[in-house]
Design an enzyme around this catalytic site. Structure first.
Site, PDB file in Angstrom:
ATOM      1  N   SER A 197       0.730  -1.339   0.048  1.00 26.14           N
ATOM      2  CA  SER A 197      -0.033   0.059   0.129  1.00 26.14           C
ATOM      3  C   SER A 197       1.002   1.126   0.043  1.00 26.14           C
ATOM      4  O   SER A 197       0.435   2.340  -0.850  1.00 26.14           O
ATOM      5  CB  SER A 197      -0.790  -0.006   1.285  1.00 26.14           C
ATOM      6  OG  SER A 197      -0.154   0.008   2.364  1.00 26.14           O
ATOM      7  N   TRP A 198       1.984   1.214   0.712  1.00 23.98           N
ATOM      8  CA  TRP A 198       2.497   2.762   0.918  1.00 23.98           C
ATOM      9  C   TRP A 198       3.769   2.701  -0.321  1.00 23.98           C
ATOM     10  O   TRP A 198       3.905   4.005  -1.062  1.00 23.98           O
ATOM     11  CB  TRP A 198       3.458   2.625   2.007  1.00 23.98           C
ATOM     12  CG  TRP A 198       4.366   3.954   2.492  1.00 23.98           C
ATOM     13  CD1 TRP A 198       5.898   3.929   2.824  1.00 23.98           C
ATOM     14  CD2 TRP A 198       3.949   5.075   2.324  1.00 23.98           C
ATOM     15  NE1 TRP A 198       6.096   5.230   2.918  1.00 23.98           N
ATOM     16  CE2 TRP A 198       4.780   5.826   2.526  1.00 23.98           C
ATOM     17  CE3 TRP A 198       2.667   5.763   1.751  1.00 23.98           C
ATOM     18  CZ2 TRP A 198       4.916   7.422   2.458  1.00 23.98           C
ATOM     19  CZ3 TRP A 198       2.783   7.096   1.754  1.00 23.98           C
ATOM     20  CH2 TRP A 198       3.761   7.774   2.197  1.00 23.98           C
ATOM     21  N   ARG A 200      -1.535  -0.067  10.492  1.00 18.46           N
ATOM     22  CA  ARG A 200      -1.345  -1.540  10.902  1.00 18.46           C
ATOM     23  C   ARG A 200      -0.946  -1.753  12.108  1.00 18.46           C
ATOM     24  O   ARG A 200      -1.402  -2.893  12.611  1.00 18.46           O
ATOM     25  CB  ARG A 200      -0.493  -1.949   9.812  1.00 18.46           C
ATOM     26  CG  ARG A 200      -0.836  -1.944   8.196  1.00 18.46           C
ATOM     27  CD  ARG A 200      -0.064  -2.687   7.502  1.00 18.46           C
ATOM     28  NE  ARG A 200       1.361  -2.270   7.274  1.00 18.46           N
ATOM     29  CZ  ARG A 200       1.790  -1.257   6.337  1.00 18.46           C
ATOM     30  NH1 ARG A 200       0.902  -0.764   5.400  1.00 18.46           N
ATOM     31  NH2 ARG A 200       3.038  -0.860   6.274  1.00 18.46           N
ATOM     32  N   ARG A 205       5.523 -10.229  -7.605  1.00 18.67           N
ATOM     33  CA  ARG A 205       4.529 -11.024  -8.361  1.00 18.67           C
ATOM     34  C   ARG A 205       4.146 -10.442  -9.674  1.00 18.67           C
ATOM     35  O   ARG A 205       3.762  -9.545  -9.993  1.00 18.67           O
ATOM     36  CB  ARG A 205       3.260 -11.186  -7.316  1.00 18.67           C
ATOM     37  CG  ARG A 205       3.475 -11.856  -6.121  1.00 18.67           C
ATOM     38  CD  ARG A 205       1.932 -12.171  -5.562  1.00 18.67           C
ATOM     39  NE  ARG A 205       1.584 -10.796  -4.879  1.00 18.67           N
ATOM     40  CZ  ARG A 205       0.471 -10.469  -5.044  1.00 18.67           C
ATOM     41  NH1 ARG A 205      -0.425 -11.038  -5.814  1.00 18.67           N
ATOM     42  NH2 ARG A 205       0.106  -9.277  -4.557  1.00 18.67           N
ATOM     43  N   LYS A 215       7.277   5.584  16.792  1.00 16.35           N
ATOM     44  CA  LYS A 215       5.852   6.051  16.927  1.00 16.35           C
ATOM     45  C   LYS A 215       4.834   4.740  16.535  1.00 16.35           C
ATOM     46  O   LYS A 215       3.934   4.571  17.033  1.00 16.35           O
ATOM     47  CB  LYS A 215       5.431   7.089  15.941  1.00 16.35           C
ATOM     48  CG  LYS A 215       5.485   6.745  14.345  1.00 16.35           C
ATOM     49  CD  LYS A 215       4.395   6.063  13.716  1.00 16.35           C
ATOM     50  CE  LYS A 215       5.085   5.831  12.269  1.00 16.35           C
ATOM     51  NZ  LYS A 215       3.890   5.165  11.410  1.00 16.35           N
ATOM     52  N   GLY A 241       6.469  10.942   8.089  1.00 15.76           N
ATOM     53  CA  GLY A 241       5.549  11.913   8.351  1.00 15.76           C
ATOM     54  C   GLY A 241       4.246  11.182   8.455  1.00 15.76           C
ATOM     55  O   GLY A 241       4.095  10.085   8.521  1.00 15.76           O
ATOM     56  N   ALA A 296      -1.325   5.479   4.034  1.00 15.28           N
ATOM     57  CA  ALA A 296      -1.223   5.248   2.897  1.00 15.28           C
ATOM     58  C   ALA A 296      -2.529   5.543   1.803  1.00 15.28           C
ATOM     59  O   ALA A 296      -2.719   6.030   0.933  1.00 15.28           O
ATOM     60  CB  ALA A 296      -0.793   3.727   2.374  1.00 15.28           C
ATOM     61  N   GLU A 344       5.490  -2.988  11.049  1.00 24.03           N
ATOM     62  CA  GLU A 344       6.604  -2.873  11.437  1.00 24.03           C
ATOM     63  C   GLU A 344       6.988  -2.675  12.941  1.00 24.03           C
ATOM     64  O   GLU A 344       7.955  -2.918  13.550  1.00 24.03           O
ATOM     65  CB  GLU A 344       7.419  -1.754  10.742  1.00 24.03           C
ATOM     66  CG  GLU A 344       7.114  -1.743   9.223  1.00 24.03           C
ATOM     67  CD  GLU A 344       8.397  -2.611   8.722  1.00 24.03           C
ATOM     68  OE1 GLU A 344       9.141  -3.350   9.475  1.00 24.03           O
ATOM     69  OE2 GLU A 344       8.454  -2.795   7.482  1.00 24.03           O
ATOM     70  N   LYS A 376      10.013   2.180   7.898  1.00 23.41           N
ATOM     71  CA  LYS A 376      10.348   2.717   9.290  1.00 23.41           C
ATOM     72  C   LYS A 376      10.457   1.310  10.027  1.00 23.41           C
ATOM     73  O   LYS A 376       9.345   0.640  10.476  1.00 23.41           O
ATOM     74  CB  LYS A 376       9.054   3.304   9.383  1.00 23.41           C
ATOM     75  CG  LYS A 376       8.536   4.454   8.648  1.00 23.41           C
ATOM     76  CD  LYS A 376       7.370   5.213   8.991  1.00 23.41           C
ATOM     77  CE  LYS A 376       7.094   6.359   8.204  1.00 23.41           C
ATOM     78  NZ  LYS A 376       5.740   7.087   8.529  1.00 23.41           N
TER      79      LYS A 376
END
Length: 373
Positions: A16-17, A260, A38, A196, A141, A145, A286, A111
């Site tokens: 997504s990001w 997430r 893929r 964060k 920041g 996403a 993450e 991150k």
């Protein structure tokens, strides 16, 4: 600097990001080639201009294409943006290295902290690609996403040891809905994005348990103190943690169900085990992978992180999630200063006294803290 609008860039990673950042760059005028592991996903992005797995309902720009061939993705790229899971970065760099051109700028969109080494992503890139840090930048920041992919306005920080590099990346990574600022505090910018996530997991846990806004506001506020103390001890500037890469990202990640890390924490708070949470998550959270290496670094430099310590206990299954909130924001019943320097001025020595007392307790109680702590 004049703005370039015809740059050729590559984005490695089609989650997504990664896909969202590809859209940011394409909407800013760059010709973007994405690399997908893929082939079927690469074909969907190129032919249908969609990534239905990760950005449902979002139409991607015509000047954004994808390939499953890494060499083709990297060929002629002036800037390369990497958005792969942090713990798989090093192995990906081994494949990337033969195809990176001598003047290419490499940008981390990740991150995390590498397990085993404690290295930040920019440090892993420098090692893995054998390039000078002045050619490396990081982006961070309040950047959820899906909101950005839907062109909801936000901002980000581009950081590099070289201001010129940061500016070159920022000029490409901006458009009508995405604005970029620059700084040279790579340490603070990266650790803001890493830390964060850990606080967001804590917020998710207490949310899953059913605690309310007061609890969450306390954790966010004290979490920012932990983030700042840790980052500054590593060489960051305190003001960076008060900016977009610190406070801004912290607020967005802690309050949004799109996060997430927040989602992972909420599942933990609802009673799911760590392995069950990992199994349920479609994409990498993450924060879960960074808890252990961050705590190792914190202990090595003498920085106390009670919130992150409690999160680790929940992950390890040694603390019931419902028992987490009363202990999250402090590890002591003694009155403490709200900031570290307030502690230092307090009677009894504040942080220093607590450290000495903890060491004494460990000797006295055979490696355990005093009963009730």
């Amino acid at each position: 600097m004049s703005r370039k609008t015809t740059a050729r860039v590559a984005v490695l990673g089609t989650g997504s990001w990664g896909t969202t950042f590809g859209k940011i760059l394409a909407d800013g005028g760059s010709h973007v080639t994405m690399w997908a592991r893929r082939p079927e996903l690469a074909a969907e992005i190129s032919r249908s201009h969609r990534n239905s797995d990760y950005l449902p309902g979002v139409v991607l720009p015509a000047n954004l294409t994808a390939t499953a061939n890494l060499q083709d993705a990297l060929k002629g790229a002036q800037q390369v943006f990497i958005a792969v899971p942090s713990q798989s970065l090093r192995e990906n760099l081994a494949a990337i290295r033969p195809h990176i051109e001598p003047t290419t700028i490499v940008v981390s969109l990740m991150k995390g902290v590498e397990r085993g080494t404690g290295l930040r992503m920019s440090e892993v890139i420098a090692e893995g690609l054998g390039i000078d840090p002045s050619r490396i930048a990081v982006a961070s920041g309040p950047n959820l996403a899906l909101e950005i992919a839907r062109e909801q306005p936000t901002a980000a920080v581009i950081s590099s040891q070289s201001l010129e590099t940061a500016q070159a990346v920022a000029l490409l990574a901006r458009n009508k809905y995405f604005r970029t600022f620059v700084n040279t505090d790579v340490i603070g910018t990266e650790f803001g994005g890493v830390l964060k996530n850990l606080i967001a997991v804590a917020i998710g846990i207490v949310d899953g348990v059913g605690y309310g806004e007061n609890t969450k506001a306390s954790i966010i506020t004290r979490g920012l103190v932990e983030m700042t103390d840790f980052a500054v001890a590593q060489g960051a500037k305190a003001e960076t943690l008060s900016g977009l890469a610190g406070l801004g990202d912290l607020i967005a990640t802690c309050q949004s169900p799109l996060s997430r890390n927040n989602t992972a924490g909420r599942l933990l708070g609802q009673g799911y085990s760590f392995p069950a949470v990992v199994k349920q998550m479609q994409q990498t959270a993450e924060g879960l992978a960074s808890v252990a290496p961050v705590l190792e670094l914190a202990r090595s430099i003498g920085v106390e992180m009670p919130i992150v310590e409690q999160v680790k206990q929940v992950l390890d299954g040694t603390l019931d999630p419902k028992d987490i909130a009363p202990h999250l924001t402090t590890d002591s019943d003694e009155p403490q200063g709200e900031r570290t320097n307030d502690d230092a001025e307090a009677p009894g020595g504040g942080v220093v006294w607590r450290s000495v007392k903890r060491a004494f307790d460990q000797l006295r109680y055979g490696g355990r803290s005093a009963a009730g702590n």
